[in-house]
Design a protein around this motif. Sequence first.
Motif, mmCIF file in Angstrom:
data_model
loop_
_atom_site.group_PDB
_atom_site.id
_atom_site.type_symbol
_atom_site.label_atom_id
_atom_site.label_comp_id
_atom_site.label_asym_id
_atom_site.label_seq_id
_atom_site.Cartn_x
_atom_site.Cartn_y
_atom_site.Cartn_z
ATOM 1 N N GLY A 79 0.836 -1.341 0.250
ATOM 2 C CA GLY A 79 -0.096 -0.127 0.067
ATOM 3 C C GLY A 79 0.831 1.187 -0.029
ATOM 4 N N LEU A 80 0.239 2.382 -0.443
ATOM 5 C CA LEU A 80 0.974 3.676 -0.718
ATOM 6 C C LEU A 80 0.275 4.772 -0.256
ATOM 7 N N VAL A 81 0.879 5.545 0.476
ATOM 8 C CA VAL A 81 0.181 7.014 0.856
ATOM 9 C C VAL A 81 0.942 8.010 0.119
ATOM 10 N N MET A 99 -12.446 2.207 0.457
ATOM 11 C CA MET A 99 -11.654 1.708 -0.460
ATOM 12 C C MET A 99 -10.450 0.981 -0.343
ATOM 13 N N GLY A 100 -10.017 1.103 0.983
ATOM 14 C CA GLY A 100 -8.704 -0.084 1.304
ATOM 15 C C GLY A 100 -9.219 -1.358 1.382
ATOM 16 N N VAL A 147 -7.400 10.655 6.965
ATOM 17 C CA VAL A 147 -8.048 9.535 6.072
ATOM 18 C C VAL A 147 -7.355 8.734 5.352
ATOM 19 N N ALA A 148 -6.485 9.300 4.667
ATOM 20 C CA ALA A 148 -5.396 8.518 3.747
ATOM 21 C C ALA A 148 -4.618 7.450 4.766
ATOM 22 N N LEU A 152 -4.979 2.933 4.471
ATOM 23 C CA LEU A 152 -4.200 2.354 4.386
ATOM 24 C C LEU A 152 -4.285 0.986 5.602
ATOM 25 N N VAL A 153 -4.562 1.632 6.979
ATOM 26 C CA VAL A 153 -4.871 0.591 7.898
ATOM 27 C C VAL A 153 -5.789 -0.407 7.455
ATOM 28 N N VAL A 154 -6.863 -0.162 7.101
ATOM 29 C CA VAL A 154 -7.848 -0.839 6.503
ATOM 30 C C VAL A 154 -7.507 -1.929 5.497
#
Length: 265
Positions: A79-81, A99-100, A147-148, A152-154
Amino acid sequence: MSALCARALTLAIPGREAQALDIEITPGQVWGVLGPNGAGKTTLLHTLAGLKAPRAGNVYLDEQPLSTLARRDVARRLGLVFQERVDGFPATVFETVMMGRHPYLSLFQHETPGDSERVEAALAAFDLAGFEQRLVSSLSGGERQRVALATLVVQDPGVWLLDEPTNHLDLHHQSAAMALLSERAAHGRTVMMCLHDVNLAARWCSHALLLHSNGDVQAGPTDDVLGLEALERLYDQPLSTAEIDGVAVFMPRHDHDPHRARRQA
Protein backbone atom coordinates in the motif's frame (compact mmCIF):
# COMPACT_ATOMS: atom_id res chain seq x y z
CA MET A 1 12.77 -13.63 3.88
CA SER A 2 12.59 -10.11 2.47
CA ALA A 3 9.26 -8.34 2.07
CA LEU A 4 10.62 -5.77 -0.38
CA CYS A 5 13.95 -5.86 -2.16
CA ALA A 6 15.75 -3.62 -4.67
CA ARG A 7 18.65 -5.03 -6.65
CA ALA A 8 20.96 -2.79 -8.67
CA LEU A 9 18.06 -0.31 -8.76
CA THR A 10 18.79 3.00 -10.48
CA LEU A 11 16.08 5.64 -10.26
CA ALA A 12 14.93 7.45 -13.39
CA ILE A 13 15.65 11.03 -12.29
CA PRO A 14 15.98 13.45 -15.24
CA GLY A 15 19.37 15.07 -15.63
CA ARG A 16 21.09 13.16 -12.86
CA GLU A 17 22.93 9.90 -12.42
CA ALA A 18 22.09 7.98 -9.28
CA GLN A 19 24.02 5.26 -7.49
CA ALA A 20 22.57 1.78 -7.95
CA LEU A 21 20.62 0.80 -4.85
CA ASP A 22 20.74 -2.63 -3.27
CA ILE A 23 18.48 -2.89 -0.26
CA GLU A 24 16.57 -5.65 1.47
CA ILE A 25 13.67 -4.77 3.77
CA THR A 26 12.31 -7.45 6.07
CA PRO A 27 9.08 -7.71 8.10
CA GLY A 28 9.20 -5.76 11.34
CA GLN A 29 11.52 -3.03 10.05
CA VAL A 30 10.63 0.67 9.85
CA TRP A 31 12.70 2.57 7.29
CA GLY A 32 12.99 6.34 7.08
CA VAL A 33 14.07 7.82 3.74
CA LEU A 34 15.80 11.17 4.18
CA GLY A 35 17.31 13.64 1.75
CA PRO A 36 17.15 17.19 0.44
CA ASN A 37 14.46 18.37 -1.94
CA GLY A 38 14.85 16.81 -5.37
CA ALA A 39 17.02 13.92 -4.19
CA GLY A 40 14.49 11.35 -5.42
CA LYS A 41 12.62 10.29 -2.28
CA THR A 42 9.18 10.30 -3.91
CA THR A 43 10.58 8.76 -7.09
CA LEU A 44 12.03 5.94 -4.99
CA LEU A 45 8.68 5.15 -3.35
CA HIS A 46 6.83 5.24 -6.68
CA THR A 47 9.46 2.95 -8.21
CA LEU A 48 9.24 0.49 -5.31
CA ALA A 49 5.44 0.52 -5.71
CA GLY A 50 5.69 -0.24 -9.43
CA LEU A 51 4.17 3.08 -10.48
CA LYS A 52 7.36 4.36 -12.10
CA ALA A 53 9.84 2.33 -14.12
CA PRO A 54 13.46 2.37 -12.95
CA ARG A 55 16.31 3.34 -15.24
CA ALA A 56 17.87 -0.02 -14.41
CA GLY A 57 17.56 -2.84 -11.91
CA ASN A 58 14.63 -4.69 -10.37
CA VAL A 59 12.20 -4.59 -7.46
CA TYR A 60 11.05 -7.78 -5.72
CA LEU A 61 7.93 -8.08 -3.57
CA ASP A 62 7.89 -11.16 -1.34
CA GLU A 63 10.88 -12.32 -3.44
CA GLN A 64 8.86 -12.21 -6.67
CA PRO A 65 9.66 -9.71 -9.46
CA LEU A 66 7.22 -6.84 -8.99
CA SER A 67 6.88 -6.39 -12.76
CA THR A 68 5.41 -9.90 -13.12
CA LEU A 69 2.63 -9.45 -10.54
CA ALA A 70 -0.93 -8.38 -11.37
CA ARG A 71 -1.86 -4.97 -9.95
CA ARG A 72 -4.65 -6.46 -7.79
CA ASP A 73 -2.14 -8.89 -6.32
CA VAL A 74 0.26 -6.02 -5.64
CA ALA A 75 -2.53 -4.02 -3.98
CA ARG A 76 -3.15 -6.88 -1.55
CA ARG A 77 0.50 -6.95 -0.56
CA LEU A 78 1.63 -3.33 -0.84
CA GLY A 79 0.00 0.00 0.00
CA LEU A 80 1.08 3.56 -0.72
CA VAL A 81 0.14 6.88 0.86
CA PHE A 82 0.89 9.73 -1.54
CA GLN A 83 2.24 13.09 -0.47
CA GLU A 84 -0.47 14.94 -2.37
CA ARG A 85 -3.91 13.70 -3.36
CA VAL A 86 -6.51 14.92 -5.85
CA ASP A 87 -10.22 14.30 -5.25
CA GLY A 88 -11.32 12.50 -8.40
CA PHE A 89 -15.02 12.43 -7.45
CA PRO A 90 -17.17 13.39 -4.45
CA ALA A 91 -16.87 10.77 -1.73
CA THR A 92 -17.55 10.56 1.96
CA VAL A 93 -14.91 9.73 4.52
CA PHE A 94 -16.46 6.30 5.08
CA GLU A 95 -16.53 5.52 1.34
CA THR A 96 -12.93 6.64 0.92
CA VAL A 97 -11.57 4.57 3.80
CA MET A 98 -13.60 1.55 2.64
CA MET A 99 -11.58 1.66 -0.60
CA GLY A 100 -8.82 0.01 1.39
CA ARG A 101 -10.85 -3.23 1.28
CA HIS A 102 -11.47 -3.16 -2.49
CA PRO A 103 -8.36 -5.20 -3.46
CA TYR A 104 -9.85 -8.10 -1.51
CA LEU A 105 -13.30 -7.97 -3.16
CA SER A 106 -14.33 -9.49 -6.49
CA LEU A 107 -15.93 -7.32 -9.16
CA PHE A 108 -19.52 -7.68 -7.96
CA GLN A 109 -18.85 -8.51 -4.30
CA HIS A 110 -20.20 -6.16 -1.65
CA GLU A 111 -18.43 -5.08 1.52
CA THR A 112 -19.21 -7.19 4.58
CA PRO A 113 -20.11 -6.09 8.12
CA GLY A 114 -16.57 -7.09 9.02
CA ASP A 115 -15.21 -4.62 6.47
CA SER A 116 -17.38 -1.89 7.98
CA GLU A 117 -16.05 -2.72 11.43
CA ARG A 118 -12.48 -2.36 10.12
CA VAL A 119 -13.34 1.08 8.74
CA GLU A 120 -14.93 2.24 11.99
CA ALA A 121 -11.92 1.04 14.00
CA ALA A 122 -9.48 2.81 11.68
CA LEU A 123 -11.47 6.05 11.85
CA ALA A 124 -11.48 5.90 15.63
CA ALA A 125 -7.71 5.30 15.67
CA PHE A 126 -7.18 8.60 13.85
CA ASP A 127 -9.76 10.67 15.76
CA LEU A 128 -12.17 10.59 12.81
CA ALA A 129 -15.17 8.99 14.51
CA GLY A 130 -18.21 11.05 13.57
CA PHE A 131 -16.67 12.06 10.21
CA GLU A 132 -18.16 9.12 8.31
CA GLN A 133 -20.61 11.13 6.19
CA ARG A 134 -18.41 14.19 5.71
CA LEU A 135 -17.22 14.77 2.16
CA VAL A 136 -13.46 14.39 1.91
CA SER A 137 -13.36 17.61 -0.11
CA SER A 138 -14.66 19.50 2.96
CA LEU A 139 -11.80 18.40 5.21
CA SER A 140 -8.67 20.25 6.24
CA GLY A 141 -5.26 19.08 5.04
CA GLY A 142 -4.53 17.31 8.31
CA GLU A 143 -7.92 15.58 8.33
CA ARG A 144 -7.39 14.38 4.76
CA GLN A 145 -4.01 13.01 5.74
CA ARG A 146 -5.58 11.06 8.58
CA VAL A 147 -8.19 9.69 6.15
CA ALA A 148 -5.36 8.49 3.87
CA LEU A 149 -3.63 6.79 6.79
CA ALA A 150 -6.89 5.18 7.93
CA THR A 151 -7.41 3.84 4.40
CA LEU A 152 -4.00 2.18 4.52
CA VAL A 153 -4.80 0.67 7.92
CA VAL A 154 -7.99 -0.83 6.46
CA GLN A 155 -6.06 -2.16 3.46
CA ASP A 156 -3.44 -3.64 5.85
CA PRO A 157 -0.93 -4.90 3.28
CA GLY A 158 2.36 -6.53 4.20
CA VAL A 159 4.38 -3.57 2.90
CA TRP A 160 3.48 0.04 3.76
CA LEU A 161 5.04 2.85 1.68
CA LEU A 162 4.30 6.38 2.87
CA ASP A 163 5.37 9.71 1.37
CA GLU A 164 5.52 12.27 4.19
CA PRO A 165 2.93 10.54 6.41
CA THR A 166 3.03 13.37 8.99
CA ASN A 167 2.38 16.06 6.37
CA HIS A 168 -0.20 18.61 7.69
CA LEU A 169 -0.49 16.82 11.04
CA ASP A 170 -0.23 18.61 14.38
CA LEU A 171 2.15 17.28 17.03
CA HIS A 172 -0.45 15.06 18.70
CA HIS A 173 -1.48 13.38 15.46
CA GLN A 174 2.13 13.13 14.27
CA SER A 175 3.01 11.17 17.38
CA ALA A 176 -0.12 9.01 17.12
CA ALA A 177 0.54 8.22 13.45
CA MET A 178 4.17 7.28 14.03
CA ALA A 179 3.24 5.14 17.04
CA LEU A 180 0.64 3.27 14.98
CA LEU A 181 3.14 2.63 12.16
CA SER A 182 5.66 1.34 14.69
CA GLU A 183 2.99 -0.90 16.24
CA ARG A 184 2.06 -2.31 12.82
CA ALA A 185 5.72 -3.12 12.16
CA ALA A 186 5.90 -4.87 15.52
CA HIS A 187 3.09 -7.10 14.24
CA GLY A 188 5.03 -8.14 11.15
CA ARG A 189 4.35 -5.37 8.66
CA THR A 190 7.14 -3.64 6.75
CA VAL A 191 7.14 0.17 6.75
CA MET A 192 9.13 2.56 4.58
CA MET A 193 8.42 6.30 4.69
CA CYS A 194 9.90 9.48 3.28
CA LEU A 195 10.45 12.09 5.97
CA HIS A 196 11.68 15.66 6.16
CA ASP A 197 11.96 15.57 9.95
CA VAL A 198 15.24 13.90 10.92
CA ASN A 199 14.10 13.64 14.53
CA LEU A 200 11.05 11.57 13.62
CA ALA A 201 13.36 9.14 11.84
CA ALA A 202 15.74 9.03 14.82
CA ARG A 203 12.86 8.40 17.23
CA TRP A 204 10.73 5.90 15.32
CA CYS A 205 12.73 4.23 12.55
CA SER A 206 14.85 1.11 12.93
CA HIS A 207 16.68 1.80 9.64
CA ALA A 208 17.46 4.84 7.52
CA LEU A 209 18.17 5.44 3.86
CA LEU A 210 19.95 8.67 2.94
CA LEU A 211 19.58 9.94 -0.63
CA HIS A 212 22.12 12.62 -1.55
CA SER A 213 21.68 15.24 -4.25
CA ASN A 214 24.70 13.86 -6.13
CA GLY A 215 23.19 10.38 -6.27
CA ASP A 216 25.13 8.88 -3.37
CA VAL A 217 23.25 6.50 -1.06
CA GLN A 218 23.76 5.41 2.54
CA ALA A 219 21.63 2.77 4.20
CA GLY A 220 21.63 0.80 7.42
CA PRO A 221 20.40 0.72 11.02
CA THR A 222 19.41 4.16 12.28
CA ASP A 223 22.05 4.24 15.01
CA ASP A 224 24.76 3.63 12.39
CA VAL A 225 23.50 5.97 9.66
CA LEU A 226 22.08 9.01 11.46
CA GLY A 227 25.33 10.54 12.62
CA LEU A 228 26.05 14.27 12.84
CA GLU A 229 28.65 14.28 10.08
CA ALA A 230 26.50 12.22 7.70
CA LEU A 231 23.45 14.47 8.20
CA GLU A 232 25.44 17.69 7.81
CA ARG A 233 26.73 16.37 4.49
CA LEU A 234 23.26 15.20 3.45
CA TYR A 235 21.61 18.58 3.99
CA ASP A 236 24.66 20.84 3.54
CA GLN A 237 23.71 22.37 6.89
CA PRO A 238 25.61 22.70 10.19
CA LEU A 239 23.78 20.86 12.96
CA SER A 240 23.86 20.57 16.71
CA THR A 241 22.90 17.36 18.45
CA ALA A 242 21.83 16.32 21.94
CA GLU A 243 20.28 13.29 23.54
CA ILE A 244 16.76 13.32 24.96
CA ASP A 245 15.26 10.23 26.55
CA GLY A 246 18.07 8.17 25.05
CA VAL A 247 17.41 9.32 21.47
CA ALA A 248 19.60 11.67 19.43
CA VAL A 249 18.00 15.00 18.50
CA PHE A 250 19.33 17.19 15.67
CA MET A 251 18.81 20.93 15.25
CA PRO A 252 20.06 23.37 12.58
CA ARG A 253 22.92 25.54 13.78
CA HIS A 254 23.16 29.16 12.68
CA ASP A 255 26.45 30.56 13.93
CA HIS A 256 25.58 34.06 12.72
CA ASP A 257 21.85 34.15 13.47
CA PRO A 258 20.92 37.82 14.10
CA HIS A 259 17.69 36.84 15.88
CA ARG A 260 19.65 34.71 18.34
CA ALA A 261 22.06 37.56 18.96
CA ARG A 262 19.18 39.93 19.72
CA ARG A 263 17.61 37.45 22.16
CA GLN A 264 20.90 37.16 24.01
CA ALA A 265 21.45 40.94 24.16
